[in-house]
Design an enzyme around this catalytic site. Sequence first.
Site, PDB file in Angstrom:
ATOM      1  N   ASN A 154       4.929   1.952  -5.340  1.00  0.00           N
ATOM      2  CA  ASN A 154       4.912   1.904  -3.876  1.00  0.00           C
ATOM      3  C   ASN A 154       6.293   2.118  -3.261  1.00  0.00           C
ATOM      4  O   ASN A 154       6.406   2.637  -2.163  1.00  0.00           O
ATOM      5  CB  ASN A 154       4.320   0.570  -3.394  1.00  0.00           C
ATOM      6  CG  ASN A 154       4.806  -0.628  -4.171  1.00  0.00           C
ATOM      7  OD1 ASN A 154       4.717  -0.670  -5.396  1.00  0.00           O
ATOM      8  ND2 ASN A 154       5.348  -1.595  -3.471  1.00  0.00           N
ATOM      9  N   SER A 181      -7.101   0.516  -2.695  1.00  0.00           N
ATOM     10  CA  SER A 181      -7.011  -0.136  -1.386  1.00  0.00           C
ATOM     11  C   SER A 181      -7.249   0.928  -0.317  1.00  0.00           C
ATOM     12  O   SER A 181      -6.574   1.959  -0.307  1.00  0.00           O
ATOM     13  CB  SER A 181      -5.623  -0.747  -1.219  1.00  0.00           C
ATOM     14  OG  SER A 181      -5.514  -1.330   0.050  1.00  0.00           O
ATOM     15  N   ALA A 182      -8.187   0.646   0.603  1.00  0.00           N
ATOM     16  CA  ALA A 182      -8.568   1.656   1.603  1.00  0.00           C
ATOM     17  C   ALA A 182      -7.415   2.026   2.528  1.00  0.00           C
ATOM     18  O   ALA A 182      -7.264   3.185   2.912  1.00  0.00           O
ATOM     19  CB  ALA A 182      -9.744   1.143   2.433  1.00  0.00           C
ATOM     20  N   HIS A 183      -6.588   1.028   2.886  1.00  0.00           N
ATOM     21  CA  HIS A 183      -5.627   1.307   3.962  1.00  0.00           C
ATOM     22  C   HIS A 183      -4.459   2.178   3.535  1.00  0.00           C
ATOM     23  O   HIS A 183      -3.670   2.614   4.369  1.00  0.00           O
ATOM     24  CB  HIS A 183      -5.155   0.017   4.642  1.00  0.00           C
ATOM     25  CG  HIS A 183      -4.231  -0.862   3.873  1.00  0.00           C
ATOM     26  ND1 HIS A 183      -2.891  -0.923   4.132  1.00  0.00           N
ATOM     27  CD2 HIS A 183      -4.442  -1.751   2.882  1.00  0.00           C
ATOM     28  CE1 HIS A 183      -2.316  -1.823   3.332  1.00  0.00           C
ATOM     29  NE2 HIS A 183      -3.247  -2.338   2.560  1.00  0.00           N
ATOM     30  N   CYS A 216       6.167  -6.113   1.729  1.00  0.00           N
ATOM     31  CA  CYS A 216       5.114  -7.118   1.590  1.00  0.00           C
ATOM     32  C   CYS A 216       5.562  -8.547   1.832  1.00  0.00           C
ATOM     33  O   CYS A 216       4.780  -9.465   1.697  1.00  0.00           O
ATOM     34  CB  CYS A 216       4.475  -7.008   0.218  1.00  0.00           C
ATOM     35  SG  CYS A 216       3.612  -5.454   0.041  1.00  0.00           S
ATOM     36  N   THR A 245      -5.117  -6.512  -3.695  1.00  0.00           N
ATOM     37  CA  THR A 245      -4.598  -7.793  -4.190  1.00  0.00           C
ATOM     38  C   THR A 245      -5.727  -8.548  -4.888  1.00  0.00           C
ATOM     39  O   THR A 245      -5.559  -9.056  -6.007  1.00  0.00           O
ATOM     40  CB  THR A 245      -4.014  -8.622  -3.020  1.00  0.00           C
ATOM     41  OG1 THR A 245      -2.923  -7.879  -2.461  1.00  0.00           O
ATOM     42  CG2 THR A 245      -3.529  -9.973  -3.477  1.00  0.00           C
ATOM     43  N   GLN A 290      -1.374   3.479  -4.727  1.00  0.00           N
ATOM     44  CA  GLN A 290      -0.533   4.490  -4.071  1.00  0.00           C
ATOM     45  C   GLN A 290      -0.833   5.903  -4.557  1.00  0.00           C
ATOM     46  O   GLN A 290      -0.455   6.878  -3.898  1.00  0.00           O
ATOM     47  CB  GLN A 290       0.955   4.171  -4.293  1.00  0.00           C
ATOM     48  CG  GLN A 290       1.406   2.848  -3.676  1.00  0.00           C
ATOM     49  CD  GLN A 290       1.482   2.884  -2.146  1.00  0.00           C
ATOM     50  OE1 GLN A 290       1.408   3.950  -1.515  1.00  0.00           O
ATOM     51  NE2 GLN A 290       1.629   1.720  -1.546  1.00  0.00           N
ATOM     52  N   THR A 310     -21.266 -11.880   2.424  1.00  0.00           N
ATOM     53  CA  THR A 310     -21.867 -10.758   3.154  1.00  0.00           C
ATOM     54  C   THR A 310     -20.849  -9.622   3.255  1.00  0.00           C
ATOM     55  O   THR A 310     -19.695  -9.851   3.607  1.00  0.00           O
ATOM     56  CB  THR A 310     -22.302 -11.227   4.562  1.00  0.00           C
ATOM     57  OG1 THR A 310     -23.206 -12.314   4.382  1.00  0.00           O
ATOM     58  CG2 THR A 310     -22.968 -10.107   5.340  1.00  0.00           C
TER      59      THR A 310
HETATM   60  N1  PMP Z   1      -0.675  -2.499  -5.177  1.00  0.00           N
HETATM   61  C1  PMP Z   1       0.183  -1.653  -4.617  1.00  0.00           C
HETATM   62  C2  PMP Z   1       0.903  -0.654  -5.473  1.00  0.00           C
HETATM   63  C3  PMP Z   1       0.402  -1.697  -3.237  1.00  0.00           C
HETATM   64  O1  PMP Z   1       1.274  -0.843  -2.683  1.00  0.00           O
HETATM   65  C4  PMP Z   1      -0.306  -2.637  -2.454  1.00  0.00           C
HETATM   66  C5  PMP Z   1      -0.092  -2.734  -0.950  1.00  0.00           C
HETATM   67  N2  PMP Z   1       1.237  -2.938  -0.571  1.00  0.00           N
HETATM   68  C6  PMP Z   1      -1.198  -3.505  -3.100  1.00  0.00           C
HETATM   69  C7  PMP Z   1      -1.364  -3.405  -4.458  1.00  0.00           C
HETATM   70  C8  PMP Z   1      -1.976  -4.541  -2.347  1.00  0.00           C
HETATM   71  O2  PMP Z   1      -3.043  -3.944  -1.649  1.00  0.00           O
HETATM   72  P1  PMP Z   1      -3.821  -4.702  -0.481  1.00  0.00           P
HETATM   73  O3  PMP Z   1      -2.957  -4.584   0.727  1.00  0.00           O
HETATM   74  O4  PMP Z   1      -5.107  -3.937  -0.336  1.00  0.00           O
HETATM   75  O5  PMP Z   1      -4.062  -6.104  -0.927  1.00  0.00           O
END
Ligand code: PMP
Length: 386
Positions: free
Chosen positions: A149, A197-199, A323, A73, A177, A235
Amino acid sequence: MATHRTYLDWNATALLRPEARDAMLRALEGPGNASSVHAEGRAARQLIESARAEVAALVGARPVQVTFTSGATEANTMALTPSVGGAGRRDRLFVSAVEHPSVLSSGRFAPEEVEILPVDADGVVDLDALRIALARSDRPLVAVMLANNETGVIQPIAPIAQIVHEAGGLLHVDAVQGAGRIECDIEVLGADLMSLSAHKLGGPQGIGALVRRNDIQVEPLIRGGGQERGLRAGTENVAAIAGFGAAARAAAAGRQAEATRMADLRERAEAGLKAAFPQAVIFGEGAARLPNTSLFAVSGLKAETALIAFDLNGIALSSGAACSSGKVAASTVLKGMGVEPALAAGALRLSLGWSTGEHDIEKWLAALTKVVSGLLIKQQNPVMAA
Ligand code: PMP
């Protein structure tokens, strides 16, 4: 994750890879502040720089091109700025109709400077419409995601980049994605800017990166202590960065084998869905899709009710966009694809990841028949259900 649960919502967030967990635990053991010159500080710097090299390698970039942020984001917001690329203002931002809300909200552009690019019925950007739209701007910035996504549909980024560059524009690619799941080399794609995005690839939440072509200047969102070469002050979150690096390396190493395994599992799930409910619609089926994603709807079914029923049966799914803080809002992606609102209201997303196995798909298929048939009967006979 409780072992009796079946987690099929990897596009919302992936389960933490053991490699990422180990790297984070090691990083929490005590390096100093990465800006300090003493040994403890240098240890933290070392962790950050090796993670930067691992993230860079995932997307075919050099470490200097990678800036760590709090997530995609933030990376999207940082990229979508009129001053991006230097040498004067970008006068217009074009975003595809199926972008993530963090791109649709258009960063630091004023709403009247933003135009939406149409997509076809599979959710793929219309290249002719793109050419025509770009003629309306002298210095465009264009944002098209690598893979969606909700549907998993993959955009033809390399041809899009060519069109954008011929029009004197810059291309930003939200690769959240796609990275670690499909080819995502910044040079091959021809992207000027890219968000990660790492997660979504098995790293921790709250860490991401903006990757840039060498010469693309960006304007910081957060100013202060000069970290990240002055591009992102504060930091560094060393443990999260270390986890991101480890996840990026693991995802890159297993990518091809995993893609085949995911595609087989998804095929099994979709074949089972169609056998049980021949009227089921799979969105984006006619386009290239991520191997791990399936967005589908069974006419007459409400996603919100179905999600709860699946959850009670031990299965975590999503209704597409997760989201909106627990709310199941209408999907802008399906709207952009011209899907009828009543059908879109029933869309459910299955997304798979590194720990998904055949047993998960079998469990889901068993629950599917029970949950969907039960709900369809109830919805058709509300009095009986009361
Ligand atoms: N872009 C896409 C295509 C996503 O799927 C997501 C997460 N839902 C994001 C951006 C946002 O990523 P983050 O959770 O790291 O802010």
